[in-house]
Design an enzyme around this catalytic site. Structure first.
Site, mmCIF file in Angstrom:
data_model
loop_
_atom_site.group_PDB
_atom_site.id
_atom_site.type_symbol
_atom_site.label_atom_id
_atom_site.label_comp_id
_atom_site.label_asym_id
_atom_site.label_seq_id
_atom_site.Cartn_x
_atom_site.Cartn_y
_atom_site.Cartn_z
ATOM 1 N N GLU A 16 13.409 -1.524 43.412
ATOM 2 C CA GLU A 16 13.261 -2.558 42.390
ATOM 3 C C GLU A 16 14.537 -3.373 42.301
ATOM 4 O OE1 GLU A 16 11.513 -1.905 38.315
ATOM 5 O OE2 GLU A 16 13.568 -2.472 37.714
ATOM 6 N N THR A 47 11.442 -7.844 39.001
ATOM 7 C CA THR A 47 11.174 -7.836 37.565
ATOM 8 C C THR A 47 10.937 -9.243 37.028
ATOM 9 O OG1 THR A 47 13.498 -7.964 36.928
ATOM 10 C CG2 THR A 47 12.584 -5.773 37.295
ATOM 11 N N ALA A 50 10.472 -12.067 29.673
ATOM 12 C CA ALA A 50 9.486 -12.567 28.713
ATOM 13 C C ALA A 50 9.810 -13.991 28.293
ATOM 14 C CB ALA A 50 9.460 -11.669 27.473
ATOM 15 N N HIS A 77 6.410 -8.199 39.077
ATOM 16 C CA HIS A 77 6.159 -7.744 37.709
ATOM 17 C C HIS A 77 5.565 -8.903 36.915
ATOM 18 C CE1 HIS A 77 9.294 -4.242 37.657
ATOM 19 N NE2 HIS A 77 8.893 -4.494 38.885
ATOM 20 N N ARG A 107 2.930 -4.651 29.723
ATOM 21 C CA ARG A 107 2.784 -5.309 28.420
ATOM 22 C C ARG A 107 3.994 -6.169 28.111
ATOM 23 N NH1 ARG A 107 3.646 -2.142 22.913
ATOM 24 N NH2 ARG A 107 5.749 -2.370 23.780
ATOM 25 N N ASP A 109 8.084 -6.021 26.260
ATOM 26 C CA ASP A 109 8.613 -5.609 24.956
ATOM 27 C C ASP A 109 8.574 -6.759 23.964
ATOM 28 O OD1 ASP A 109 9.256 -3.036 25.915
ATOM 29 O OD2 ASP A 109 11.140 -3.797 26.767
ATOM 30 N N HIS A 147 5.416 7.530 26.596
ATOM 31 C CA HIS A 147 5.868 6.205 26.174
ATOM 32 C C HIS A 147 6.519 6.316 24.796
ATOM 33 C CE1 HIS A 147 5.782 2.010 24.891
ATOM 34 N NE2 HIS A 147 5.540 1.676 26.148
ATOM 35 N N LYS A 163 -5.645 2.474 31.617
ATOM 36 C CA LYS A 163 -4.993 1.550 32.552
ATOM 37 C C LYS A 163 -5.566 1.715 33.960
ATOM 38 C CE LYS A 163 -0.644 1.249 31.709
ATOM 39 N NZ LYS A 163 0.830 1.455 31.641
ATOM 40 N N GLN A 174 8.590 5.462 34.988
ATOM 41 C CA GLN A 174 9.879 5.189 34.372
ATOM 42 C C GLN A 174 10.872 6.218 34.904
ATOM 43 O OE1 GLN A 174 12.363 3.509 33.249
ATOM 44 N NE2 GLN A 174 11.225 2.657 31.520
#
Length: 285
Positions: A16, A47, A50, A77, A107, A109, A147, A163, A174
């Site tokens: 990543e 990544t 937002a 992502h 989703r 943050d 989570h 999911k 994670q």
């Protein structure tokens, strides 16, 4: 190629990276990609921030470089909490136009400076919506230690199953510092009839501040043997770097000797870290 096809045929190796925020940081990302490409990973995930089209543009430009300059499959992502259907449709069209087939659906943050939108409250909503309109391979995130917002493990596994039912074909975990946590998580997945590949995410933690930050964000537990390393070397930067890298490599070697689906490494865009990892696992992946 779709990541799901890769995972059906072999144990995958992936990394990543994140898009540089400043043009001055582009040199670091190119140096990192040069190191990573030498190990011939199956994919590299990029990544996504937002809010705002510039985040999408930087992610896609980096994904294109990975695909066309280095010949490695990118995974983009895509967060959904701050976007509506029209915006997601726009992102999908751009990805298709650039030949990008793999999406890690997240989703995202909540942020006080970016308003939430109501079209997608969960990543499963995003996967379900996009899968009905596109032919992407969807990956999902999972949390070996639950989570942070889940009320309990059972609730967390139900959400993960939702999911997968929505169309996630591969799960990326994670970070964690105790491999036994991950092995127990795999057992829970199989009990919940979650049978897609679950790839462990591993991060080399090389300074004390970073360790504290990761633990607070991810709620990852720190095993006693790692805590002893931190305590002993936290005031010696170079020693903690070496010890942190050694601990990470020992995690990876242990995972590779067990029946796991692959390894996903968080590089932090650091070419030195990437190089040390690649050299340490070159002959065992």
């Amino acid at each position: 190629m779709k990541v799901s096809q890769v995972c059906r045929n072999k144990r995958s190796l992936s990394f990543e990276i994140y898009p540089p925020k400043k043009d001055s940081e582009l040199r670091n990302i190119d140096a990192t990609l040069e190191v990573l490409s030498d190990l011939k990973p199956d994919f590299i995930s990029v990544t996504f921030g937002a809010g705002g089209s510039s985040n999408c543009n930087r992610t896609i430009e980096l994904a294109k470089k990975i695909k066309f300059k280095y010949g490695i499959e990118p995974v983009v992502h895509l967060t959904c909490l701050h976007y509506d259907r029209r915006e997601i449709d726009g992102f999908a069209e751009v990805l298709k136009a650039e030949g990008i087939e793999n999406v890690l659906a997240l989703r995202g943050d909540a942020r006080p400076d970016v308003p939430d939108k109501n079209d997608f409250r969960h990543s499963s909503d995003l996967i379900s919506y996009m899968k009905s309109r596109n032919d992407f391979c969807f990956l999902g995130a999972c949390y070996p230690e639950c989570h942070p917002e889940s009320s309990c493990v059972i609730s967390d596994m139900k959400c993960l199953r939702k999911k997968v039912d929505a169309g996630a074909e591969v799960l990326l975990s994670q970070l964690f510092f105790d491999n036994e946590v991950f092995y127990r998580f795999i057992d829970k997945c199989r009990i919940a009839d979650i049978n897609v590949p679950v790839i462990p995410g591993v991060m080399p933690v090389i300074n004390a501040a970073q360790i504290k930050r990761m633990v607070s964000i991810c709620h990852a537990s720190v095993p006693l043997k790692f805590q002893k390393i931190i305590t002993r070397y936290e005031d010696r930067k170079d020693a903690l770097f070496d010890a942190g890298m050694s601990y990470c490599l020992s995690q990876i070697i242990d995972l590779l000797t067990n029946n796991i689906s692959g390894i996903h490494l968080y590089t932090m865009n650091n070419p030195v870290v990437a190089g040390r990892i690649c050299e340490g696992i070159r002959n065992i992946v």
